[in-house]
Design a protein around this motif. Sequence first.
Motif, PDB file in Angstrom:
ATOM      1  N   LYS A 189       0.814  -1.233   0.000  1.00  0.00           N
ATOM      2  CA  LYS A 189       0.000   0.000   0.000  1.00  0.00           C
ATOM      3  C   LYS A 189       0.844   1.280   0.000  1.00  0.00           C
ATOM      4  CE  LYS A 189      -4.112   0.140   1.807  1.00  0.00           C
ATOM      5  NZ  LYS A 189      -4.980  -0.174   0.661  1.00  0.00           N
ATOM      6  N   MET A 190       2.102   1.156  -0.385  1.00  0.00           N
ATOM      7  CA  MET A 190       2.993   2.314  -0.505  1.00  0.00           C
ATOM      8  C   MET A 190       3.320   2.559  -1.969  1.00  0.00           C
ATOM      9  SD  MET A 190       3.780   3.787   2.389  1.00  0.00           S
ATOM     10  CE  MET A 190       5.325   4.594   1.979  1.00  0.00           C
ATOM     11  N   PRO A 191       3.196   3.809  -2.453  1.00  0.00           N
ATOM     12  CA  PRO A 191       3.560   4.103  -3.840  1.00  0.00           C
ATOM     13  C   PRO A 191       5.052   4.407  -3.982  1.00  0.00           C
ATOM     14  CG  PRO A 191       2.562   6.034  -2.841  1.00  0.00           C
ATOM     15  CD  PRO A 191       2.571   4.962  -1.780  1.00  0.00           C
ATOM     16  N   ILE A 192       5.687   3.747  -4.936  1.00  0.00           N
ATOM     17  CA  ILE A 192       7.102   3.983  -5.230  1.00  0.00           C
ATOM     18  C   ILE A 192       7.188   4.479  -6.671  1.00  0.00           C
ATOM     19  CG2 ILE A 192       9.403   2.948  -5.388  1.00  0.00           C
ATOM     20  CD1 ILE A 192       8.186   0.682  -3.512  1.00  0.00           C
ATOM     21  N   LEU A 193       7.635   5.706  -6.874  1.00  0.00           N
ATOM     22  CA  LEU A 193       7.679   6.287  -8.217  1.00  0.00           C
ATOM     23  C   LEU A 193       8.670   5.529  -9.094  1.00  0.00           C
ATOM     24  CD1 LEU A 193       6.718   8.563 -10.126  1.00  0.00           C
ATOM     25  CD2 LEU A 193       8.680   9.903  -9.332  1.00  0.00           C
ATOM     26  N   VAL A 194       8.192   5.100 -10.254  1.00  0.00           N
ATOM     27  CA  VAL A 194       9.036   4.386 -11.213  1.00  0.00           C
ATOM     28  C   VAL A 194       9.375   5.301 -12.395  1.00  0.00           C
ATOM     29  CG1 VAL A 194       9.128   2.428 -12.826  1.00  0.00           C
ATOM     30  CG2 VAL A 194       8.078   2.146 -10.565  1.00  0.00           C
ATOM     31  N   LYS A 195       8.387   6.075 -12.851  1.00  0.00           N
ATOM     32  CA  LYS A 195       8.605   6.926 -14.018  1.00  0.00           C
ATOM     33  C   LYS A 195       7.591   8.054 -14.027  1.00  0.00           C
ATOM     34  CE  LYS A 195      10.193   7.857 -18.250  1.00  0.00           C
ATOM     35  NZ  LYS A 195      11.603   8.243 -18.532  1.00  0.00           N
ATOM     36  N   ASP A 196       8.062   9.278 -14.226  1.00  0.00           N
ATOM     37  CA  ASP A 196       7.138  10.348 -14.563  1.00  0.00           C
ATOM     38  C   ASP A 196       7.563  10.925 -15.910  1.00  0.00           C
ATOM     39  OD1 ASP A 196       9.417  11.567 -13.691  1.00  0.00           O
ATOM     40  OD2 ASP A 196       8.462  12.852 -12.211  1.00  0.00           O
ATOM     41  N   ILE A 197       6.591  11.120 -16.754  1.00  0.00           N
ATOM     42  CA  ILE A 197       6.852  11.578 -18.120  1.00  0.00           C
ATOM     43  C   ILE A 197       6.873  13.101 -18.110  1.00  0.00           C
ATOM     44  CG2 ILE A 197       6.028  11.544 -20.505  1.00  0.00           C
ATOM     45  CD1 ILE A 197       4.744   8.806 -19.857  1.00  0.00           C
ATOM     46  N   LYS A 198       8.052  13.669 -18.093  1.00  0.00           N
ATOM     47  CA  LYS A 198       8.225  15.120 -17.959  1.00  0.00           C
ATOM     48  C   LYS A 198       8.104  15.777 -19.329  1.00  0.00           C
ATOM     49  CE  LYS A 198      11.137  14.841 -13.846  1.00  0.00           C
ATOM     50  NZ  LYS A 198      10.097  15.252 -12.932  1.00  0.00           N
ATOM     51  N   THR A 199       6.879  16.000 -19.733  1.00  0.00           N
ATOM     52  CA  THR A 199       6.590  16.604 -21.024  1.00  0.00           C
ATOM     53  C   THR A 199       5.204  17.213 -20.957  1.00  0.00           C
ATOM     54  OG1 THR A 199       6.204  16.131 -23.374  1.00  0.00           O
ATOM     55  CG2 THR A 199       5.786  14.361 -21.851  1.00  0.00           C
ATOM     56  N   THR A 200       4.839  17.959 -21.955  1.00  0.00           N
ATOM     57  CA  THR A 200       3.491  18.525 -22.001  1.00  0.00           C
ATOM     58  C   THR A 200       2.475  17.504 -22.517  1.00  0.00           C
ATOM     59  OG1 THR A 200       4.051  19.427 -24.181  1.00  0.00           O
ATOM     60  CG2 THR A 200       4.185  20.924 -22.295  1.00  0.00           C
ATOM     61  N   PHE A 201       2.957  16.297 -22.883  1.00  0.00           N
ATOM     62  CA  PHE A 201       2.015  15.275 -23.322  1.00  0.00           C
ATOM     63  C   PHE A 201       1.060  14.956 -22.184  1.00  0.00           C
ATOM     64  CE2 PHE A 201       0.289  11.101 -24.022  1.00  0.00           C
ATOM     65  CZ  PHE A 201       0.083  11.046 -25.384  1.00  0.00           C
ATOM     66  N   SER A 202      -0.221  15.179 -22.422  1.00  0.00           N
ATOM     67  CA  SER A 202      -1.216  15.050 -21.361  1.00  0.00           C
ATOM     68  C   SER A 202      -2.519  14.554 -21.957  1.00  0.00           C
ATOM     69  CB  SER A 202      -1.435  16.405 -20.673  1.00  0.00           C
ATOM     70  OG  SER A 202      -2.622  16.404 -19.927  1.00  0.00           O
ATOM     71  N   LEU A 203      -2.944  13.378 -21.533  1.00  0.00           N
ATOM     72  CA  LEU A 203      -4.233  12.877 -21.995  1.00  0.00           C
ATOM     73  C   LEU A 203      -5.368  13.745 -21.484  1.00  0.00           C
ATOM     74  CD1 LEU A 203      -3.835   9.004 -21.697  1.00  0.00           C
ATOM     75  CD2 LEU A 203      -3.752  10.417 -23.737  1.00  0.00           C
ATOM     76  N   GLY A 204      -5.183  14.318 -20.283  1.00  0.00           N
ATOM     77  CA  GLY A 204      -6.183  15.242 -19.767  1.00  0.00           C
ATOM     78  C   GLY A 204      -6.293  16.476 -20.638  1.00  0.00           C
ATOM     79  N   ALA A 205      -5.147  17.037 -21.038  1.00  0.00           N
ATOM     80  CA  ALA A 205      -5.151  18.207 -21.913  1.00  0.00           C
ATOM     81  C   ALA A 205      -5.729  17.874 -23.278  1.00  0.00           C
ATOM     82  CB  ALA A 205      -3.735  18.759 -22.054  1.00  0.00           C
ATOM     83  N   LEU A 206      -5.393  16.696 -23.798  1.00  0.00           N
ATOM     84  CA  LEU A 206      -5.939  16.266 -25.083  1.00  0.00           C
ATOM     85  C   LEU A 206      -7.463  16.299 -25.053  1.00  0.00           C
ATOM     86  CD1 LEU A 206      -4.816  13.082 -27.051  1.00  0.00           C
ATOM     87  CD2 LEU A 206      -7.221  13.609 -26.744  1.00  0.00           C
ATOM     88  N   TYR A 207      -8.024  15.713 -24.016  1.00  0.00           N
ATOM     89  CA  TYR A 207      -9.486  15.633 -23.929  1.00  0.00           C
ATOM     90  C   TYR A 207     -10.101  17.006 -23.699  1.00  0.00           C
ATOM     91  CZ  TYR A 207     -13.505  12.513 -23.667  1.00  0.00           C
ATOM     92  OH  TYR A 207     -14.659  11.828 -23.945  1.00  0.00           O
ATOM     93  N   SER A 208      -9.453  17.821 -22.870  1.00  0.00           N
ATOM     94  CA  SER A 208      -9.977  19.159 -22.591  1.00  0.00           C
ATOM     95  C   SER A 208      -9.965  20.032 -23.836  1.00  0.00           C
ATOM     96  CB  SER A 208      -9.159  19.827 -21.487  1.00  0.00           C
ATOM     97  OG  SER A 208      -9.321  19.145 -20.265  1.00  0.00           O
ATOM     98  N   ILE A 209      -8.871  19.978 -24.587  1.00  0.00           N
ATOM     99  CA  ILE A 209      -8.768  20.777 -25.809  1.00  0.00           C
ATOM    100  C   ILE A 209      -9.817  20.349 -26.823  1.00  0.00           C
ATOM    101  CG2 ILE A 209      -7.280  21.232 -27.804  1.00  0.00           C
ATOM    102  CD1 ILE A 209      -4.907  21.174 -25.856  1.00  0.00           C
ATOM    103  N   CYS A 210     -10.004  19.038 -26.961  1.00  0.00           N
ATOM    104  CA  CYS A 210     -11.030  18.545 -27.874  1.00  0.00           C
ATOM    105  C   CYS A 210     -12.429  18.926 -27.397  1.00  0.00           C
ATOM    106  CB  CYS A 210     -10.916  17.036 -28.033  1.00  0.00           C
ATOM    107  SG  CYS A 210      -9.480  16.502 -28.993  1.00  0.00           S
ATOM    108  N   THR A 211     -12.637  18.920 -26.088  1.00  0.00           N
ATOM    109  CA  THR A 211     -13.929  19.335 -25.528  1.00  0.00           C
ATOM    110  C   THR A 211     -14.260  20.758 -25.962  1.00  0.00           C
ATOM    111  OG1 THR A 211     -13.712  17.889 -23.603  1.00  0.00           O
ATOM    112  CG2 THR A 211     -15.203  19.761 -23.380  1.00  0.00           C
ATOM    113  N   ASP A 212     -13.288  21.659 -25.823  1.00  0.00           N
ATOM    114  CA  ASP A 212     -13.494  23.049 -26.232  1.00  0.00           C
ATOM    115  C   ASP A 212     -13.673  23.164 -27.744  1.00  0.00           C
ATOM    116  OD1 ASP A 212     -13.416  24.194 -23.699  1.00  0.00           O
ATOM    117  OD2 ASP A 212     -11.241  24.386 -23.711  1.00  0.00           O
ATOM    118  N   ALA A 213     -12.887  22.411 -28.494  1.00  0.00           N
ATOM    119  CA  ALA A 213     -12.952  22.491 -29.950  1.00  0.00           C
ATOM    120  C   ALA A 213     -14.310  22.033 -30.484  1.00  0.00           C
ATOM    121  CB  ALA A 213     -11.835  21.647 -30.567  1.00  0.00           C
TER     122      ALA A 213
END
Length: 577
Positions: A189-213
């Motif tokens: 039950k402990m989280p151990i960070l393995v990888k964070d993708i340090k980029t603007t690639f964001s599935l949340g942003a993808l969906y939000s931008i498409c929502t507005d579009a």
Amino acid sequence: MNKKIFIGLNDNFHDPSICILDEKGELLFAEGIERFLQSKRGVGCPGDMDFYIENVILKFFPKDKYDVFVASSWSKKKHFLIIFFLFIGFFNYDSNSFVRKLLKRLGAHRNFHTVSLRAAAAFAQSGVGVFELFNRWDVDSIIERKYYNHHICHIVNTISGSNFSSGIGLVIDGGGEATAISIYKIKDKMPILVKDIKTTFSLGALYSICTDAIGFSAYKGEEWKVMGLAPYGENSELFEKFIKDIFRVKKDKYTTKTKILGRYVEELREFVLTNNISKEDAAYTAQRVFVEYLFKVVAYAQRLVPNQTNIFISGGAALNSSAIGELSEAELFENIIVANAPADDGNSVGAAYLAYKEVNGVFPKSYANRSPYIGSEITQEDIENYVEKSKLPFKKLKNPSKYAAELLSQNKIIGWIQGRAEFGPRSLGNRSILAHPGYADNKDKTNAAVKFRESFRPFAPSILDEYGEEYFEKYSSTPFMEKTLTFRKEVRDKISAVVHVNNTGRLQSVTKDANLKYYDLLTEFNKLSGIPLVVNTSYNVMGKPIAHSLNDVMAVFFNSSIDAVIINNYVIERDDL
């Protein structure tokens, strides 16, 4: 020695919330401020707003000296940086300011300054209500501020809602501290960070931008509409290519065409209009690309954290129940764990638990399988005072669950208000509008005359867990409406009001242990109708949060076509007015 209080805050500019743990680590309360304000998403407001916080605290703690730990769901660096920029005037919204002109040349979206200023204001105000309250009590409490990484708060919140102790942890949102995707190994039950993708690639942003579009508003949280509309469309290869030119995936590399993604809202909208792409087809395509990329991220996580049967998914993207449903039906994992509040509002819970662990060295016993029913309550005293003073024709009930089932069997649309409110964006049987699923026109009737929303919006089925296999293909327990599953062909006509156009339903599995009153209601309805599920939607009208106070509940009743509302053990029916 002073007793301890742990207060977690989601101090984001949207969906601010508060969570309270006591000295033993029992989760006493969690709620989004939007409920109290009755303002959708509570944009720009702190989760510990002054005239809200005192009543919340006094419900659980008398005035006394305490050691109060106020935990933020963002790092100290993030807080100080935002407040510094606010101090030097970076968020000046004057059109003639140097910063405005520079960002315009860089292509930032026109709403950048509005959102940024509200975000800065939320950061600056967060925690002030708690400090002000204990100072006003004048009892010399010790108040200490704690700060935690945004994505850590996300994954801890999700782990705390489950009894599973190991697996892959995946956070996907619009953006965290410096990343929008984080991959963890969960062990004991402990989280151990393995990888964070340090980029603007964001599935949340993808969906939000498409929502507005497409013509909806991500700022108002209308991504739900894209999900609901998507099954009515078909894939547009043109739109798909355009999206994938902005959000790029090659092997395990996730990149974007530019770091300033907001500039593409207008381009995408113009592309949709110029190429005569329907809203339905644009929504379908956006959802399809989102799901495709989600599966790629999951596959990447499986390579980094192999041989896992469980996956914990958190962040705003986890609210895409259609995508989580497809992931479930793919049977890549034995268990997919999504919290009742996986988006930013749930981060107040993660922050509170992290503060408790930092102070005490371990997580508390409540850090497992916690209830979602941890919000505010309409007490028996509240309703009895209202009944007496209003002189309205309320009736007192001996068995509210049975009476509700009888009304539903008569094809009445009812409000069902019981106990403590659910924490999170979905009504799970305590702040719900319910209807009979066997009448096809109940979908249109509820959308048009009760919720006042678009006709394409689907409703959720609440089903007795033991009947899940009978009604859904590849059924798995879904306590928080976290995924959509496909209805079996043989039952679809029987429950047509709750079957979406693609034959799915965003279900809620109901058990006796989780919600006894609601379980009893469904059991009684099954006896009367032969159907072990009901139509369930949140007790609100479009554009408003779920009802909070008794006055909110009655306002919805009087301003809609609901036939009856049952509040605790009292009922009022429209026919009696």
